[in-house]
Design a protein around this motif. Sequence first.
Motif, PDB file in Angstrom:
ATOM      1  N   TYR A 238       0.818  -1.210   0.000  1.00  0.00           N
ATOM      2  CA  TYR A 238       0.000   0.000   0.000  1.00  0.00           C
ATOM      3  C   TYR A 238       0.855   1.264   0.000  1.00  0.00           C
ATOM      4  O   TYR A 238       0.689   2.157  -0.839  1.00  0.00           O
ATOM      5  CB  TYR A 238      -0.929  -0.019   1.217  1.00  0.00           C
ATOM      6  CG  TYR A 238      -1.648   1.274   1.481  1.00  0.00           C
ATOM      7  CD1 TYR A 238      -2.682   1.701   0.645  1.00  0.00           C
ATOM      8  CD2 TYR A 238      -1.310   2.071   2.575  1.00  0.00           C
ATOM      9  CE1 TYR A 238      -3.351   2.886   0.890  1.00  0.00           C
ATOM     10  CE2 TYR A 238      -1.965   3.252   2.832  1.00  0.00           C
ATOM     11  CZ  TYR A 238      -2.985   3.663   1.984  1.00  0.00           C
ATOM     12  OH  TYR A 238      -3.635   4.845   2.237  1.00  0.00           O
ATOM     13  N   HIS A 266      -5.051  -1.445  -3.180  1.00  0.00           N
ATOM     14  CA  HIS A 266      -5.676  -0.481  -2.275  1.00  0.00           C
ATOM     15  C   HIS A 266      -5.186   0.932  -2.590  1.00  0.00           C
ATOM     16  O   HIS A 266      -5.983   1.877  -2.672  1.00  0.00           O
ATOM     17  CB  HIS A 266      -5.347  -0.855  -0.828  1.00  0.00           C
ATOM     18  CG  HIS A 266      -5.927   0.075   0.185  1.00  0.00           C
ATOM     19  ND1 HIS A 266      -5.551   0.045   1.515  1.00  0.00           N
ATOM     20  CD2 HIS A 266      -6.839   1.089   0.085  1.00  0.00           C
ATOM     21  CE1 HIS A 266      -6.207   0.971   2.179  1.00  0.00           C
ATOM     22  NE2 HIS A 266      -6.993   1.620   1.340  1.00  0.00           N
ATOM     23  N   GLU A 270      -7.274   4.304  -3.866  1.00  0.00           N
ATOM     24  CA  GLU A 270      -7.198   5.566  -3.138  1.00  0.00           C
ATOM     25  C   GLU A 270      -6.746   6.712  -4.030  1.00  0.00           C
ATOM     26  O   GLU A 270      -7.135   7.868  -3.817  1.00  0.00           O
ATOM     27  CB  GLU A 270      -6.248   5.407  -1.946  1.00  0.00           C
ATOM     28  CG  GLU A 270      -6.399   6.498  -0.906  1.00  0.00           C
ATOM     29  CD  GLU A 270      -5.804   6.084   0.422  1.00  0.00           C
ATOM     30  OE1 GLU A 270      -4.803   6.718   0.821  1.00  0.00           O
ATOM     31  OE2 GLU A 270      -6.328   5.137   1.043  1.00  0.00           O
TER      32      GLU A 270
END
Length: 347
Positions: A238, A266, A270
């Motif tokens: 991440y 992820h 985002e």
Amino acid sequence: MTTEAERPIEPDRVRAPNIRDVARVAGVSYQTVSRVLNDSPNIRPETLQRVRDAIDELGYRPNQAARALVTSRSRTIGVLAAQTVHYGPATSIQAIETAAREAGYRLSITNISSSEYASIKSGLDYLMSQAVEALIVIAPQVRVFEAIHDLQVGVPFVTLEATGLSSDHSLWVDQVQGARMATRHLIELGHTEIMHISGPQDWIEAEARMQGFLRELGDADLRTRAPILGDWTASFGYYAGLELLRYRDFTAVFAGNDQMALGFMHACREMGLSVPGDISIVGFDDVPEAAHFAPPLTTVRQNFAEIGRRAIALLLGELRGETDLSHDPVQPELIIRESTARASRLG
């Protein structure tokens, strides 16, 4: 007041069935039962079946320690392991235990606290004190296998690694080939700018996967970038993703394992990026959850059940004195799902 006669019988006072109980129910001598338990030859099939039926009826379980004293065989295989919290080693042990049980063996497992020589020797000494008949070594770091190579192991053993230190004792999944398959898949989709998020530098598998990635890019005459050294966790994937996507001068990522791929996906969400519309991602391992990532992850599957079966088969072959034993690597498999697509334009 409850008298002694009125008190219920406690379950733990009930005696477990023993070999003489089996003999009585089967209508044979206890020596015959012993011969059946020790796989002695020349027992009539009908007698063998009566004894087995009696064992099932009574729920009899042989005392392994007592059998070892009589037969000088523990029917135990030792496992010297490190870093068993990770999916690969943990799943390997599970597969080995299943294969061992099917072959009539049990495992004695010890986890070494570090890769220091003293810790490895202590773990090995413990397993030898358990009278193990054979040994399997599962560890991520080269220096563990260097120490095993230097120590005198007095039983047949197999190491789940590919360092080349013990070619006569090694069994492994071809990590280099798996990484090449993952990278080639991205190249065939038209990706020319590919990043690699690697595992820890001192892990054998991480190094092998990195080498496979670099070789495949080299063979395709594509620009190679310095891999990002990670730690196998989704958190690293991440945070590495957040940093790398600030520049986004690549269209695909080969992550060293599925957890880091999950973390990178992820980060893409985002940052408002689509997988695989903007970025294609391939992982490694094919953890059970990989098919349920959003989107489902393209990854390299390792056949841990086959590793366990072959590790036990190798050891049993050595115990029987066989010499023509196969140490060919287990081949990985590319599992194509929805996290990869044709390359998009940069920018």
